[in-house]
Design an enzyme around this catalytic site. Sequence first.
Site, PDB file in Angstrom:
ATOM      1  N   GLU A   6     -40.316  41.218  73.060  1.00 14.63           N
ATOM      2  CA  GLU A   6     -38.980  42.108  73.309  1.00 14.63           C
ATOM      3  C   GLU A   6     -39.043  43.396  73.209  1.00 14.63           C
ATOM      4  O   GLU A   6     -38.644  44.421  73.783  1.00 14.63           O
ATOM      5  CB  GLU A   6     -37.768  41.473  72.531  1.00 14.63           C
ATOM      6  CG  GLU A   6     -37.527  39.913  72.822  1.00 14.63           C
ATOM      7  CD  GLU A   6     -36.408  39.431  71.756  1.00 14.63           C
ATOM      8  OE1 GLU A   6     -35.263  38.858  72.432  1.00 14.63           O
ATOM      9  OE2 GLU A   6     -36.822  39.749  70.662  1.00 14.63           O
ATOM     10  N   ASP A 190     -31.867  33.461  80.137  1.00  8.26           N
ATOM     11  CA  ASP A 190     -31.579  31.925  80.611  1.00  8.26           C
ATOM     12  C   ASP A 190     -30.186  31.947  80.773  1.00  8.26           C
ATOM     13  O   ASP A 190     -29.274  32.566  80.106  1.00  8.26           O
ATOM     14  CB  ASP A 190     -32.179  31.168  79.643  1.00  8.26           C
ATOM     15  CG  ASP A 190     -31.811  31.260  78.412  1.00  8.26           C
ATOM     16  OD1 ASP A 190     -32.489  32.056  77.428  1.00  8.26           O
ATOM     17  OD2 ASP A 190     -30.691  30.960  77.727  1.00  8.26           O
TER      18      ASP A 190
HETATM   19  N1  ADE Z   1     -32.214  34.195  73.282  1.00  6.91           N
HETATM   20  C1  ADE Z   1     -32.498  34.024  74.509  1.00  6.91           C
HETATM   21  N2  ADE Z   1     -31.907  33.160  75.169  1.00  6.91           N
HETATM   22  C2  ADE Z   1     -31.397  32.486  74.227  1.00  6.91           C
HETATM   23  C3  ADE Z   1     -30.111  31.159  74.066  1.00  6.91           C
HETATM   24  N3  ADE Z   1     -30.123  30.550  75.256  1.00  6.91           N
HETATM   25  N4  ADE Z   1     -29.833  30.924  72.925  1.00  6.91           N
HETATM   26  C4  ADE Z   1     -30.248  31.732  71.581  1.00  6.91           C
HETATM   27  N5  ADE Z   1     -30.946  32.789  71.588  1.00  6.91           N
HETATM   28  C5  ADE Z   1     -31.494  32.868  72.857  1.00  6.91           C
END
Ligand code: ADE
Length: 232
Positions: A6, A190
């Site tokens: 990141e 996501d």
């Molecule tokens: N970091 C990136 N996506 C995530 C998710 N769905 N839940 C927790 N941390 C995350």
Amino acid sequence: MAMQAEAKPLIERYGLQNIEGFFGEVPTELYRGIIAGKELCIVTLGRQHGVDLVGCEAATLATTLAINMLHPDMIINAGTCGAFKANGSEIGDVYLSEGPVMFHDRRIGDDPLGIQSLGNYPTYDAHQMAADLRLKLGKCTTGSSLDCLDEDLAIIKREGGMLKDMEAGAVAFVASVYKTPLICVKSVTDLIDGGEKTIDEFRRNLSMASNALRDACTKIIQYLFVDQPTLF
Ligand code: ADE
């Protein structure tokens, strides 16, 4: 920032120097440079057992040490997150934190008002910055798992959480204790309601979302260091 993947695009963008051993035996890492006459420090959670640390424990440790050893004027918790397509979020969108940061997986029976369990630690009011930089705003919600149980989802929905991560709540807790202003910057890897397994979607989009995070953070640093230097 949590993971090296990141932070790497932003570290490279500014050519920051790794100050090895700055935090002694603690795995937290420091990258430092002078940008427009001001000091920019990127603190990452470092590694243990051969993998990048993520989550609230390492974020609490890193934030506590960073505040005490670097005395920042402000903290930017930059990282990736999950979001909801039902809210109009898309992969690679970058958000600033809106309102307090909450926890969604702390279920404590004797806490009727949810004060201890939700946390709801304050963030800096980033509405003007978001308008000036054309960034979206959303409420950050933190838990200790990448996946999302139905119980967690119910709390997120009830409380208006939009950006699900694993560190912001811990950073915000420590920042509130030390009264240090905080803004969270979160890039979507996501979609929790998108139907795909979160870990697969996260891995596939991590690099793209981290580049989007770098671009947004570059705009924010220009804004804070050059365009609005009296804000902090
Ligand atoms: N970091 C990136 N996506 C995530 C998710 N769905 N839940 C927790 N941390 C995350």
